[in-house]
Structures are given as structure tokens and as C-alpha cells.
Design a protein around this motif. Sequence first.
Motif, mmCIF file in Angstrom:
data_model
loop_
_atom_site.group_PDB
_atom_site.id
_atom_site.type_symbol
_atom_site.label_atom_id
_atom_site.label_comp_id
_atom_site.label_asym_id
_atom_site.label_seq_id
_atom_site.Cartn_x
_atom_site.Cartn_y
_atom_site.Cartn_z
ATOM 1 N N ALA A 59 0.858 -1.187 0.000
ATOM 2 C CA ALA A 59 0.000 0.000 0.000
ATOM 3 C C ALA A 59 0.881 1.219 0.000
ATOM 4 C CB ALA A 59 -0.905 -0.010 1.236
ATOM 5 N N PRO A 60 1.441 1.591 -1.145
ATOM 6 C CA PRO A 60 2.446 2.641 -1.202
ATOM 7 C C PRO A 60 1.983 4.004 -0.774
ATOM 8 C CG PRO A 60 2.046 1.680 -3.374
ATOM 9 C CD PRO A 60 1.139 1.011 -2.423
ATOM 10 N N ALA A 61 0.676 4.265 -0.810
ATOM 11 C CA ALA A 61 0.215 5.622 -0.502
ATOM 12 C C ALA A 61 0.060 5.866 0.988
ATOM 13 C CB ALA A 61 -1.129 5.867 -1.182
ATOM 14 N N SER A 62 0.466 4.921 1.819
ATOM 15 C CA SER A 62 0.236 5.071 3.250
ATOM 16 C C SER A 62 1.190 6.048 3.909
ATOM 17 C CB SER A 62 0.362 3.705 3.948
ATOM 18 O OG SER A 62 1.663 3.181 3.770
ATOM 19 N N SER A 63 2.346 6.316 3.273
ATOM 20 C CA SER A 63 3.325 7.190 3.894
ATOM 21 C C SER A 63 3.916 8.182 2.909
ATOM 22 C CB SER A 63 4.453 6.348 4.515
ATOM 23 O OG SER A 63 3.959 5.439 5.447
ATOM 24 N N PRO A 64 3.096 9.040 2.317
ATOM 25 C CA PRO A 64 3.634 9.993 1.360
ATOM 26 C C PRO A 64 4.467 11.055 2.045
ATOM 27 C CG PRO A 64 1.346 10.497 1.793
ATOM 28 C CD PRO A 64 1.649 9.204 2.513
ATOM 29 N N SER A 65 5.402 11.602 1.302
ATOM 30 C CA SER A 65 6.236 12.676 1.829
ATOM 31 C C SER A 65 5.753 13.981 1.237
ATOM 32 C CB SER A 65 7.706 12.424 1.457
ATOM 33 O OG SER A 65 8.508 13.510 1.844
ATOM 34 N N THR A 66 4.982 14.748 2.002
ATOM 35 C CA THR A 66 4.354 15.946 1.465
ATOM 36 C C THR A 66 5.272 17.154 1.459
ATOM 37 O OG1 THR A 66 3.466 16.442 3.657
ATOM 38 C CG2 THR A 66 2.069 15.186 2.161
ATOM 39 N N SER A 67 6.434 17.061 2.114
ATOM 40 C CA SER A 67 7.348 18.197 2.150
ATOM 41 C C SER A 67 8.614 17.887 1.368
ATOM 42 C CB SER A 67 7.690 18.540 3.611
ATOM 43 O OG SER A 67 8.283 17.436 4.252
ATOM 44 N N GLU A 68 8.515 17.050 0.374
ATOM 45 C CA GLU A 68 9.667 16.625 -0.410
ATOM 46 C C GLU A 68 10.330 17.823 -1.079
ATOM 47 O OE1 GLU A 68 12.284 14.034 -1.226
ATOM 48 O OE2 GLU A 68 10.372 13.095 -0.753
ATOM 49 N N THR A 69 11.656 17.886 -0.966
ATOM 50 C CA THR A 69 12.397 18.931 -1.645
ATOM 51 C C THR A 69 12.726 18.464 -3.057
ATOM 52 O OG1 THR A 69 14.468 18.044 -0.761
ATOM 53 C CG2 THR A 69 13.376 19.777 0.505
ATOM 54 N N ALA A 70 13.285 19.359 -3.844
ATOM 55 C CA ALA A 70 13.626 19.007 -5.223
ATOM 56 C C ALA A 70 14.633 17.875 -5.233
ATOM 57 C CB ALA A 70 14.194 20.229 -5.940
ATOM 58 N N ASP A 104 7.946 2.173 -12.115
ATOM 59 C CA ASP A 104 8.576 0.856 -12.208
ATOM 60 C C ASP A 104 9.744 0.800 -11.237
ATOM 61 O OD1 ASP A 104 9.670 -1.590 -12.886
ATOM 62 O OD2 ASP A 104 9.369 -1.310 -15.040
ATOM 63 N N THR A 105 9.522 0.181 -10.092
ATOM 64 C CA THR A 105 10.581 0.105 -9.085
ATOM 65 C C THR A 105 11.689 -0.858 -9.472
ATOM 66 O OG1 THR A 105 9.481 -1.658 -7.825
ATOM 67 C CG2 THR A 105 8.896 0.622 -7.278
ATOM 68 N N ARG A 106 11.490 -1.627 -10.540
ATOM 69 C CA ARG A 106 12.518 -2.577 -10.968
ATOM 70 C C ARG A 106 13.733 -1.878 -11.555
ATOM 71 N NH1 ARG A 106 8.843 -6.026 -14.952
ATOM 72 N NH2 ARG A 106 8.462 -3.846 -15.583
ATOM 73 N N MET A 146 8.548 -1.791 -2.015
ATOM 74 C CA MET A 146 7.932 -1.974 -3.331
ATOM 75 C C MET A 146 8.945 -2.565 -4.312
ATOM 76 S SD MET A 146 5.985 1.686 -3.358
ATOM 77 C CE MET A 146 5.792 1.720 -5.140
ATOM 78 N N ALA A 147 10.190 -2.066 -4.255
ATOM 79 C CA ALA A 147 11.233 -2.576 -5.145
ATOM 80 C C ALA A 147 11.532 -4.040 -4.854
ATOM 81 C CB ALA A 147 12.492 -1.724 -5.010
ATOM 82 N N ASP A 148 11.489 -4.421 -3.589
ATOM 83 C CA ASP A 148 11.706 -5.825 -3.232
ATOM 84 C C ASP A 148 10.682 -6.738 -3.896
ATOM 85 O OD1 ASP A 148 13.842 -5.126 -1.644
ATOM 86 O OD2 ASP A 148 12.694 -5.134 0.232
ATOM 87 N N GLN A 149 9.500 -6.211 -4.157
ATOM 88 C CA GLN A 149 8.425 -6.981 -4.787
ATOM 89 C C GLN A 149 8.333 -6.740 -6.298
ATOM 90 O OE1 GLN A 149 6.563 -9.240 -3.138
ATOM 91 N NE2 GLN A 149 7.860 -8.809 -1.371
ATOM 92 N N ASN A 150 9.323 -6.021 -6.848
ATOM 93 C CA ASN A 150 9.305 -5.696 -8.287
ATOM 94 C C ASN A 150 8.006 -5.004 -8.692
ATOM 95 O OD1 ASN A 150 11.821 -6.854 -8.623
ATOM 96 N ND2 ASN A 150 11.011 -8.830 -9.299
ATOM 97 N N GLN A 151 7.489 -4.162 -7.834
ATOM 98 C CA GLN A 151 6.195 -3.540 -8.107
ATOM 99 C C GLN A 151 6.311 -2.492 -9.207
ATOM 100 O OE1 GLN A 151 3.737 -3.028 -4.679
ATOM 101 N NE2 GLN A 151 2.846 -1.134 -5.445
ATOM 102 N N HIS A 152 5.380 -2.525 -10.140
ATOM 103 C CA HIS A 152 5.355 -1.544 -11.215
ATOM 104 C C HIS A 152 3.913 -1.331 -11.657
ATOM 105 C CE1 HIS A 152 5.946 -5.581 -12.921
ATOM 106 N NE2 HIS A 152 5.317 -5.163 -14.020
#
Length: 230
Positions: A59-70, A104-106, A146-152
Amino acid sequence: MQKRLPVLSLSSYGVGWSANRRIAMVALVVTVLLAIATTVAWLSGSKDTHQAPDHAPLAPASSPSTSETAPKPAAGAGSVANPPQISDPVAYAKAAAQMLWSYDTRDTGRDQQLSGMRAWMTDETAYADWASVSGQVPDPVLWSRMADQNQHATASIAEGHFPSAFKAALADDPSAITKAYVYVVTVNGTQRITWKKGGGGAEERAVTLAVQCRPDHDCALAAIAPSVTQ
């Protein structure tokens, strides 16, 4: 049963305001709404997914980073699509939505994802809300899982349109948009997520974007609005 996105109807938002104020709130100050609304999930999984017995969908949307810098300039863009060179706001919004719903986290790291997304943004800082866009990307730990699961994920776009409130405000005073040329566009489509051992699923998606398209210039993304308008 599919998850449903929160809905904010702008059809009655700002009733009684002057046309100039309405168009300003809808087209030029989208960030006011962003500050009080929950960001639409980008990488959410569907409850109707088919998954392998020993792997549950992330569930990737559970921890978004809303203050992400460039992102770091040297990060590259990985598999993130380049922004198209077009001047039509609806066409650009459709392309931007497809980009936002695809990853594509792969072969793409989190910094690369952010760098690729940043290339779609307007360079006019007065109208760019990078936090609303970068906030769609999960935090580093979750991206690693997500990358560990090859999620894309891939996305297909059904349609894009100007919300009724935006069209009404623009019709009231067409010249009001000429300060920033920021257009509000709602896009609908489908996102398909896949992971290891045959896991995957699909769900309908919708997002409202603020797109800047100045005359004689290519369009650029300004912000992600907090929810879907009609």
C-alpha cells in the motif's frame, strides 16, 4: 469493491463571489485547497486484486512525503516519461496523469522518480506547488519494499475535461486567466499494478490537475488538486 476517491464539488464553491475572485481561486490559487484537503493516493492497491498466496499487495500511498524537496539533479529520470511539448492543457493533463499513475521500481529509484516528475513542473515558482506532486511518492522505506516486490504500474487514460466550475468562471471573465494561464483539468483513467509471482490488480483513477499553458509556450504542471471535480 474498488476504493473510491474523495469528491469535492466546486459547483457551489464561491457562490456570490465576483468572477475575478472565482477564477483566481479556481485557477491561480489551487494551493489554498491543497492545504485543507487530503492528497489523492497515487500508488494505492485495489481490494479486487489477484495475488500470489505468499505475497500481499503493498500500500504505497500510506506514507507519502508531502514536504519533499527538489530531487538531486544527477538522479536521472529512470523510466519516468519525458513531458510532451504540447500547448493544449487537456492533452497535457492527460499525459501528466498517465505519468503520475505509472512507475517501475525494478529499474527506477525513488530519487529518479522524483527527478522525472520534477521535469514536468512549471518553473514559475509563484504557481508551482511541488509538494502536492512530490507528496504522491512513498517514503524511501516504502519505496524499497515496493522494489523488493518488483512492483510496477501502467496507466491508460479514458478522458480529460475542464470541470464545470472552471468553465463557468472562465466564461464569466475570460480575461481573468491571462495573468497566469493556469487551467484546471480533471482526468479519468485506469491504473494497473503488478508485482512478484503473478500478483496484480487494476482500479479506476481520477485526478484534478492545475496546468499552466502560456501562449506560444509548452504546457507545464503546476499542482495536483486535492480531489476530483465534476
